[in-house]
Enzyme design. Structure first.
Site, PDB file in Angstrom:
ATOM      1  N   HIS A 231       0.970  -1.080   0.045  1.00  0.00           N
ATOM      2  CA  HIS A 231      -0.072   0.249  -0.061  1.00  0.00           C
ATOM      3  C   HIS A 231       0.907   1.064   0.047  1.00  0.00           C
ATOM      4  CE1 HIS A 231      -3.687   2.374   0.648  1.00  0.00           C
ATOM      5  NE2 HIS A 231      -2.720   3.066   1.414  1.00  0.00           N
ATOM      6  N   CYS A 232       0.725   1.870  -1.187  1.00  0.00           N
ATOM      7  CA  CYS A 232       1.631   3.157  -0.952  1.00  0.00           C
ATOM      8  C   CYS A 232       0.814   4.371  -0.886  1.00  0.00           C
ATOM      9  CB  CYS A 232       2.299   3.303  -2.581  1.00  0.00           C
ATOM     10  SG  CYS A 232       3.057   4.755  -2.921  1.00  0.00           S
ATOM     11  N   VAL A 233       1.281   5.081   0.322  1.00  0.00           N
ATOM     12  CA  VAL A 233       0.633   6.250   0.818  1.00  0.00           C
ATOM     13  C   VAL A 233       0.677   7.527  -0.294  1.00  0.00           C
ATOM     14  CG1 VAL A 233       2.520   7.003   2.064  1.00  0.00           C
ATOM     15  CG2 VAL A 233       0.341   7.610   2.823  1.00  0.00           C
TER      16      VAL A 233
END
Length: 308
Positions: A155-157
């Site tokens: 999951h890439c913020v």
């Protein structure tokens, strides 16, 4: 012990939800950095130089501006492709096409839910990513396809999204064009940065000079950090694995999805070379490569034979 594991899983999902909220701010931050960089490169320095420098200076400014705008378009196209593309989710009522646990082919039917083997898998998830056995997610109440949920990487913020099978190529292109753009900006502003430490008079207002200095430092930092991240993901693509799988398969000596560098690369970028450097796939690739849909992946025949 069971309660502790359940509480940890709940906290992880809650943390991901918090990351999504933070990610909305991160998108504005990305656009802010792009805006500051554009102002420093185009408005402050090379835009005016195009018309005032003359000769080689004007030619240099033209080259920098053309490359800067071209890379910026590709960077933003790739970035918003990652942000807006669903990384993939398991279709409703999806069933594995092969029950490798009992050695039978064909889609699983509703009656298979009463199979004691499947009931066992519903009560606990298989942790070994090299094991092709059927897995069941109790949170989603859904069978899990091979390789986690649609080849999830992380999951890439920064993009307010998960990176998975359907947008992993776009994420890699975003890293690639970010590295090229920040490298170009760093090199083009390097003479101005050096001028800060010389005794000569520097043209421009204090605000313009501060913006140029800040832009150089930011882009240099991004160049170095993105380079390391890009190298890591290139190695993952060549091995046909993901960030999550690379962590989980440390104890797995042989990786069944490693088909060789060329085929591994094609499972991410497709066969059509015209689409390799743009955030899209050709219809032919989507039809011919099931791995791009995230549900089916070819494996090494020799390792499959060992499981029989």
């Amino acid at each position: 012990m069971h309660r502790s594991g359940a509480l940890m899983a709940w906290n992880v999902f809650k943390f991901c939800t918090a990351l999504r909220g933070l990610g909305s701010v991160m998108i504005l931050m990305v656009l802010g950095i792009v805006g500051v960089t554009y102002y420093a490169v185009v408005v402050n320095n090379y835009g005016p130089a195009l018309f005032t420098a003359g000769g080689f200076g004007s030619l240099t400014a033209l080259v920098v501006l053309v490359l800067f705008h071209g890379l910026l378009v590709m960077l933003l196209w790739s970035y918003f492709s990652v942000v807006l593309t669903d990384p993939g989710s398991v279709p409703p009522n999806w069933r594995p096409s092969v029950d490798e646990e009992v050695g039978e082919g064909g889609p699983l039917s509703a009656s298979d839910f009463n199979n004691p083997i499947l009931t066992m898998h519903q009560s606990a998830l298989i942790s070994d990513p090299g094991d092709p056995r059927i897995r069941f997610c109790r949170k989603c109440n859904q069978f899990k396809p091979p390789r986690c949920v649609l080849k999830m990487d992380h999951h890439c913020v920064w993009v307010v999204n998960c990176v998975g099978a359907l947008n992993y190529k776009f994420f890699l292109l975003f890293l690639f064009y970010t590295f090229l753009e920040t490298t170009l900006v760093t090199l083009s502003l390097l003479p101005h940065f050096i001028a800060f430490f010389n005794d000569g008079e520097i043209p421009g207002t204090p605000g313009m000079l501060a913006t140029t200095f800040l832009t150089f430092v930011l882009n240099l930092a991004f160049t170095l950090s993105v380079l390391g991240f890009l190298i890591m993901h290139i190695s993952l693509v060549m091995g046909n694995t993901t960030t999550i799988e690379a962590y989980e398969k440390k104890t797995t000596p042989k990786w069944r999805y490693d088909l060789g560098r060329r085929r591994n690369f094609e499972q991410v970028f497709g066969l059509d070379k015209k689409h390799w450097f743009i955030p899209s796939y050709s219809d032919e690739d989507l039809r011919r490569i099931p791995a791009l849909q995230g549900l089916e992946y070819p494996t090494k025949p020799d390792l499959d034979a060992q499981d029989l």
